[in-house]
Design an enzyme around this catalytic site. Structure first.
Site, PDB file in Angstrom:
ATOM      1  N   LYS A 153      -7.189  -6.433   7.744  1.00  0.00           N
ATOM      2  CA  LYS A 153      -6.677  -7.778   8.046  1.00  0.00           C
ATOM      3  C   LYS A 153      -7.780  -8.677   8.588  1.00  0.00           C
ATOM      4  CE  LYS A 153      -2.061  -6.178   9.477  1.00  0.00           C
ATOM      5  NZ  LYS A 153      -1.222  -5.919  10.667  1.00  0.00           N
TER       6      LYS A 153
ATOM      7  N   HIS B  91       6.715  -7.422  19.183  1.00  0.00           N
ATOM      8  CA  HIS B  91       5.807  -6.560  19.948  1.00  0.00           C
ATOM      9  C   HIS B  91       6.302  -6.429  21.385  1.00  0.00           C
ATOM     10  CE1 HIS B  91       2.485  -8.194  17.113  1.00  0.00           C
ATOM     11  NE2 HIS B  91       2.690  -6.921  16.776  1.00  0.00           N
TER      12      HIS B  91
ATOM     13  N   SER C  73       3.258 -10.638  12.735  1.00  0.00           N
ATOM     14  CA  SER C  73       2.237 -11.632  13.094  1.00  0.00           C
ATOM     15  C   SER C  73       1.795 -12.405  11.849  1.00  0.00           C
ATOM     16  CB  SER C  73       1.022 -10.941  13.711  1.00  0.00           C
ATOM     17  OG  SER C  73       1.379 -10.272  14.871  1.00  0.00           O
TER      18      SER C  73
ATOM     19  N   ARG D  28       9.940  -1.324  11.887  1.00  0.00           N
ATOM     20  CA  ARG D  28      10.869  -2.415  11.561  1.00  0.00           C
ATOM     21  C   ARG D  28      11.805  -2.034  10.429  1.00  0.00           C
ATOM     22  NH1 ARG D  28       5.973  -6.542  11.126  1.00  0.00           N
ATOM     23  NH2 ARG D  28       5.247  -4.639  10.127  1.00  0.00           N
TER      24      ARG D  28
HETATM   25  O1  PNS Z   1      -0.851  -4.198  14.225  1.00  0.00           O
HETATM   26  P1  PNS Z   1      -1.457  -3.370  13.111  1.00  0.00           P
HETATM   27  O2  PNS Z   1      -2.504  -4.173  12.370  1.00  0.00           O
HETATM   28  O3  PNS Z   1      -0.430  -2.793  12.193  1.00  0.00           O
HETATM   29  O4  PNS Z   1      -2.188  -2.135  13.842  1.00  0.00           O
HETATM   30  C1  PNS Z   1      -2.861  -1.151  13.088  1.00  0.00           C
HETATM   31  C2  PNS Z   1      -3.871  -0.411  13.983  1.00  0.00           C
HETATM   32  C3  PNS Z   1      -4.877  -1.406  14.563  1.00  0.00           C
HETATM   33  C4  PNS Z   1      -3.127   0.272  15.098  1.00  0.00           C
HETATM   34  C5  PNS Z   1      -4.602   0.643  13.097  1.00  0.00           C
HETATM   35  O5  PNS Z   1      -5.254  -0.005  12.042  1.00  0.00           O
HETATM   36  C6  PNS Z   1      -5.587   1.478  13.908  1.00  0.00           C
HETATM   37  O6  PNS Z   1      -5.194   2.406  14.586  1.00  0.00           O
HETATM   38  N1  PNS Z   1      -6.888   1.121  13.804  1.00  0.00           N
HETATM   39  C7  PNS Z   1      -7.950   1.814  14.553  1.00  0.00           C
HETATM   40  C8  PNS Z   1      -8.734   2.773  13.631  1.00  0.00           C
HETATM   41  C9  PNS Z   1      -7.913   4.034  13.418  1.00  0.00           C
HETATM   42  O7  PNS Z   1      -7.776   4.854  14.289  1.00  0.00           O
HETATM   43  N2  PNS Z   1      -7.328   4.134  12.189  1.00  0.00           N
HETATM   44  C10 PNS Z   1      -6.392   5.196  11.867  1.00  0.00           C
HETATM   45  C11 PNS Z   1      -7.061   6.301  11.115  1.00  0.00           C
HETATM   46  S1  PNS Z   1      -5.886   6.872   9.966  1.00  0.00           S
END
Ligand code: PNS
Length: 187
Positions: free
Chosen positions: A67, A43, A153, A116
């Site tokens: 998660k 990150h 993570s 990645r």
């Molecule tokens: O580190 P991660 O868990 O891969 O991050 C994913 C994250 C938190 C960026 C994603 O789940 C997200 O944007 N969540 C907020 C809700 C949202 O906007 N979802 C996308 C709609 S398709």
């Protein structure tokens, strides 16, 4: 670069609000969203490289409903704040709704995500397309440095849970927090 230095000084001294400064200076503002549970060197590599490309980068700790988390949002934000303290144009925030809503209310034009491997691609592409359609906010993918391409993570948490050494994957304060959380959980 001059614009970035100028705006950083004003923001640090709190002479002007971030939003006002953004509109006056036509600042390019991006968000690096994620669960950051916890933040890893992978990150931080993306955050550092994004900070060199934009006037301001907001690290937004968001909820990923798929998660379960080890650290609270506050704890995750504190770890990010401490490990990005050397970067002048970084702000750490949290949000519990849609990412595009956060972008809209914070005048953010770009989402920056690290890629990645191809395994990330399908899901990230889908999210980028949905977010673009919903709001017009662009997603920019940054290739993860090869040294971090295996890092996540979830992997760090799994290793730490079984007493594995994660010191090459996360900053020292994160490593210590992981050890403390594993000891607290007692299993
Ligand atoms: O580190 P991660 O868990 O891969 O991050 C994913 C994250 C938190 C960026 C994603 O789940 C997200 O944007 N969540 C907020 C809700 C949202 O906007 N979802 C996308 C709609 S398709």
């Amino acid at each position: 670069m001059v614009k970035q230095r100028f705006s950083t000084v004003f923001l640090r001294l709190k002479w002007i609000s971030a939003d006002l400064l953004a509109s006056v200076c036509h600042m390019k503002r991006a968000v690096c969203p994620g669960s950051f549970d916890p933040v890893t060197f992978g990150h931080l590599d993306i955050i550092e490289r994004a900070s060199a490309q934009f006037d301001e980068v907001v690290i937004a700790v968001l909820v990923n409903r798929t998660k379960s988390s080890m650290f609270t949002v506050q704890e995750r934000m504190e770890m990010i704040t401490k490990t990005t303290a050397h970067l002048p144009n970084i702000r750490v925030d949290s949000w519990s709704g849609l990412l595009v809503e956060y972008c809209k209310s914070n005048e953010i034009q770009s989402i920056v995500k690290g890629l990645r491997a191809v395994t990330d691609f399908d899901y990230e592409l889908q999210m980028a397309q949905v977010n673009l359609q919903a709001s017009g906010v662009e997603t920019m993918f940054m290739a993860t440095a090869p040294a971090h391409s295996f890092l996540s993570s979830s992997l760090v948490k799994e290793l730490a849970h079984y007493g594995g050494d994660v010191s090459s994957m996360v900053p020292k304060i994160v490593n210590e927090a992981l050890k403390a959380r594993v000891a607290e959980s007692g299993n």
